[in-house]
Enzyme design. Structure first.
Site, PDB file in Angstrom:
ATOM      1  CB  CYS A  64      -0.936  -0.001   1.192  1.00 33.56           C
ATOM      2  SG  CYS A  64      -1.736  -1.577   1.421  1.00 33.56           S
ATOM      3  CG  HIS A 121      -3.431   2.604   2.296  1.00 33.29           C
ATOM      4  ND1 HIS A 121      -3.921   2.246   1.065  1.00 33.29           N
ATOM      5  CD2 HIS A 121      -3.524   1.498   3.082  1.00 33.29           C
ATOM      6  CE1 HIS A 121      -4.282   0.977   1.104  1.00 33.29           C
ATOM      7  NE2 HIS A 121      -4.049   0.503   2.316  1.00 33.29           N
ATOM      8  CG  ASN A 179      -6.648  -1.824   1.227  1.00 37.23           C
ATOM      9  OD1 ASN A 179      -5.918  -1.370   0.346  1.00 37.23           O
ATOM     10  ND2 ASN A 179      -6.171  -2.352   2.338  1.00 37.23           N
TER      11      ASN A 179
HETATM   12  N1  ACO Z   1     -18.581 -10.209   8.426  1.00 40.07           N
HETATM   13  C1  ACO Z   1     -19.071 -10.543   9.636  1.00 40.07           C
HETATM   14  N2  ACO Z   1     -18.288 -10.898  10.647  1.00 40.07           N
HETATM   15  C2  ACO Z   1     -16.954 -10.917  10.428  1.00 40.07           C
HETATM   16  C3  ACO Z   1     -16.387 -10.596   9.193  1.00 40.07           C
HETATM   17  C4  ACO Z   1     -17.264 -10.234   8.156  1.00 40.07           C
HETATM   18  N3  ACO Z   1     -16.837  -9.889   6.924  1.00 40.07           N
HETATM   19  N4  ACO Z   1     -15.060 -10.696   9.281  1.00 40.07           N
HETATM   20  C5  ACO Z   1     -14.773 -11.076  10.527  1.00 40.07           C
HETATM   21  N5  ACO Z   1     -15.932 -11.220  11.243  1.00 40.07           N
HETATM   22  C6  ACO Z   1     -16.106 -11.606  12.631  1.00 40.07           C
HETATM   23  C7  ACO Z   1     -14.913 -12.333  13.192  1.00 40.07           C
HETATM   24  O1  ACO Z   1     -14.989 -13.705  12.872  1.00 40.07           O
HETATM   25  C8  ACO Z   1     -15.082 -12.066  14.653  1.00 40.07           C
HETATM   26  O2  ACO Z   1     -16.047 -12.947  15.168  1.00 40.07           O
HETATM   27  P1  ACO Z   1     -15.870 -13.586  16.628  1.00 40.07           P
HETATM   28  O3  ACO Z   1     -15.897 -12.419  17.567  1.00 40.07           O
HETATM   29  O4  ACO Z   1     -17.070 -14.462  16.730  1.00 40.07           O
HETATM   30  O5  ACO Z   1     -14.581 -14.299  16.591  1.00 40.07           O
HETATM   31  C9  ACO Z   1     -15.664 -10.667  14.718  1.00 40.07           C
HETATM   32  O6  ACO Z   1     -16.211 -10.421  13.414  1.00 40.07           O
HETATM   33  C10 ACO Z   1     -14.637  -9.591  15.027  1.00 40.07           C
HETATM   34  O7  ACO Z   1     -13.515  -9.804  14.184  1.00 40.07           O
HETATM   35  P2  ACO Z   1     -12.249  -8.898  14.245  1.00 40.07           P
HETATM   36  O8  ACO Z   1     -11.255  -9.386  13.262  1.00 40.07           O
HETATM   37  O9  ACO Z   1     -11.800  -8.742  15.678  1.00 40.07           O
HETATM   38  O10 ACO Z   1     -12.866  -7.520  13.746  1.00 40.07           O
HETATM   39  P3  ACO Z   1     -12.211  -6.122  13.709  1.00 40.07           P
HETATM   40  O11 ACO Z   1     -13.039  -5.154  14.403  1.00 40.07           O
HETATM   41  O12 ACO Z   1     -10.735  -6.179  14.039  1.00 40.07           O
HETATM   42  O13 ACO Z   1     -12.293  -5.779  12.143  1.00 40.07           O
HETATM   43  C11 ACO Z   1     -10.919  -5.703  10.202  1.00 40.07           C
HETATM   44  C12 ACO Z   1     -11.631  -6.594  11.201  1.00 40.07           C
HETATM   45  C13 ACO Z   1     -11.937  -4.886   9.477  1.00 40.07           C
HETATM   46  C14 ACO Z   1     -10.186  -6.595   9.209  1.00 40.07           C
HETATM   47  C15 ACO Z   1      -9.941  -4.779  10.950  1.00 40.07           C
HETATM   48  O14 ACO Z   1      -9.163  -5.525  11.842  1.00 40.07           O
HETATM   49  C16 ACO Z   1      -9.015  -4.037  10.014  1.00 40.07           C
HETATM   50  O15 ACO Z   1      -9.444  -3.255   9.189  1.00 40.07           O
HETATM   51  N6  ACO Z   1      -7.704  -4.235  10.167  1.00 40.07           N
HETATM   52  C17 ACO Z   1      -6.724  -3.583   9.345  1.00 40.07           C
HETATM   53  C18 ACO Z   1      -6.619  -4.319   8.068  1.00 40.07           C
HETATM   54  C19 ACO Z   1      -5.747  -3.596   7.104  1.00 40.07           C
HETATM   55  O16 ACO Z   1      -5.466  -2.444   7.271  1.00 40.07           O
HETATM   56  N7  ACO Z   1      -5.332  -4.332   6.111  1.00 40.07           N
HETATM   57  C20 ACO Z   1      -4.594  -3.850   5.057  1.00 40.07           C
HETATM   58  C21 ACO Z   1      -3.244  -3.294   5.420  1.00 40.07           C
HETATM   59  S1  ACO Z   1      -2.002  -3.711   4.346  1.00 40.07           S
HETATM   60  C22 ACO Z   1      -2.620  -3.527   2.821  1.00 40.07           C
HETATM   61  O17 ACO Z   1      -3.540  -2.761   2.666  1.00 40.07           O
HETATM   62  C23 ACO Z   1      -2.064  -4.329   1.693  1.00 40.07           C
END
Ligand code: ACO
Length: 335
Positions: free
Chosen positions: A123, A262, A292
């Site tokens: 990114c 980003h 993203n």
């Molecule tokens: N729909 C419904 N539920 C979901 C989904 C979905 N799409 N995805 C995960 N869940 C569930 C999980 O299984 C979990 O359930 P559980 O509590 O029963 O175990 C619950 O939702 C919470 O999951 P978390 O992963 O803790 O959710 P979080 O609030 O952290 O959000 C997310 C997840 C959106 C991925 C967040 O962590 C994030 O954006 N992180 C940064 C990611 C990022 O920046 N990536 C790219 C960087 S590098 C690049 O861009 C190449």
């Protein structure tokens, strides 16, 4: 050539379906995703800020999108392909390992046989690319450089994994850089931390795990991500990078007209704004429309911000990104 030659962005272009007359590009909405994996529109909106994303056609590769963006940036800069002295493509989804996507773009736009290479910093790619071009132009080695950030993330997204497939989209943005009289790139800050490389990666397809039936069956050719950990690093890294790029110039957050970050997650960006002491309306957002797009995210965001009149002559803007590697970069540009 003098060391303090000023370098700026002469033209911008992006590849986005609705801006082009030749492609009815596919929009994948959260509602569509509800039919593919166990998720909801509400969950995706609340956790990420993403409403929909663009998906390239099966027969459309990264270089096709990059080429379209490059042509638009050249037109915007009022330059011809033969005016280019350097071509850089930032991508983690090249058409193939080699030749470099930059070489494919060079051929497609009809540029001269100038240096052309890809950079793989996820990114942060658009900012790294501009930083490299800046050095070549500042030193007087080259006059005009094309930097394209293009990704077809849909090709490496596991459409059965709800924790990642809701996040990513496809797109491309490009900038033509060259000498300017005033302003331009005022500061550049880049960094990387390979210790955190495990947090987001595509495990197979390289020399460590070449493609086999087993690697395909194990779905190792898709993005694997530890979202929670990445989230934590992203907030800290982006806020710190902003400081590293602005402080040497004596700039405070309020001196910035706009931040082009980003676009990974709206909650990350709100937290970064808070840490920077910046009102959120100074953070440019288009994540709801495109998700993203890795390197292409900040490039497309810059193009759109300019088109919407959010950036005016004399404004000081900050580009700020982090990504897989981990890598990060920030730069202040006076428009
Ligand atoms: N729909 C419904 N539920 C979901 C989904 C979905 N799409 N995805 C995960 N869940 C569930 C999980 O299984 C979990 O359930 P559980 O509590 O029963 O175990 C619950 O939702 C919470 O999951 P978390 O992963 O803790 O959710 P979080 O609030 O952290 O959000 C997310 C997840 C959106 C991925 C967040 O962590 C994030 O954006 N992180 C940064 C990611 C990022 O920046 N990536 C790219 C960087 S590098 C690049 O861009 C190449």
């Amino acid at each position: 050539m003098s060391e303090d030659r000023k370098v700026g962005i002469l033209g911008l272009g992006s590849y986005l379906p609705e801006l082009g007359s030749y492609l009815p590009e596919k929009i994948l909405t959260n509602k569509d995703l509800e039919k593919m994996v166990d998720t909801t529109d509400d969950w995706i909106m609340e956790r990420t800020g993403i409403k929909e994303r663009r998906i390239a056609r099966a027969d459309e590769a990264t270089s096709d999108m990059a080429t379209e963006a490059a042509k638009r940036a050249l037109a915007d800069a009022k330059l011809k392909p033969e005016d280019l002295d350097l071509i850089i493509v930032a991508t983690i989804t090249p058409d193939m390992f080699f030749p470099a996507t930059a070489c494919l773009v060079q051929q497609k736009i009809g540029a001269r046989q100038v240096p052309a290479f890809d950079i793989s910093v996820a990114c942060s790619g658009f900012i790294y690319g501009i930083a490299i071009a800046n050095q070549f132009i500042k030193s007087g080695t080259y006059k005009h450089a094309l930097v394209v950030a293009a990704e077809k993330l849909s090709a490496v997204t596991d459409w059965q994994d709800r924790s990642t497939c809701v996040l990513f989209g496809d797109g491309a943005g490009a900038a033509v850089l060259g000498p300017v009289e005033k302003g331009g790139i005022l500061s550049v800050y880049l960094g990387a931390d390979g210790r955190q490389g495990e947090l987001i990666k595509m495990p197979a397809g390289g020399s460590r795990i070449p493609a086999t039936h087993k690697s395909v069956d194990e779905r190792l050719h898709f993005i694997k991500m530890n979202g929670t950990e990445l989230f934590r690093h992203a907030v800290k890294i982006m806020a710190d990078a902003a400081l590293q790029a602005t402080q040497p110039l004596g700039l405070k957050a309020e001196d910035l007209s706009l931040v082009i970050p980003h676009q990974a997650n709206i909650r990350i960006l709100n937290a970064v704004a808070k840490r920077m002491g910046l009102s959120t309306d100074k953070i440019y957002l288009n994540i709801s429309k495109y998700g993203n797009m890795s390197a292409a995210s900040s490039a497309v965001a810059l193009v759109e911000a300019v088109k919407e009149g959010r950036i005016k002559k004399g404004d000081k803007i900050l580009l700020d990104a982090f990504g897989g590697g981990l890598t990060w970069g920030a730069m202040v540009i006076e428009w």
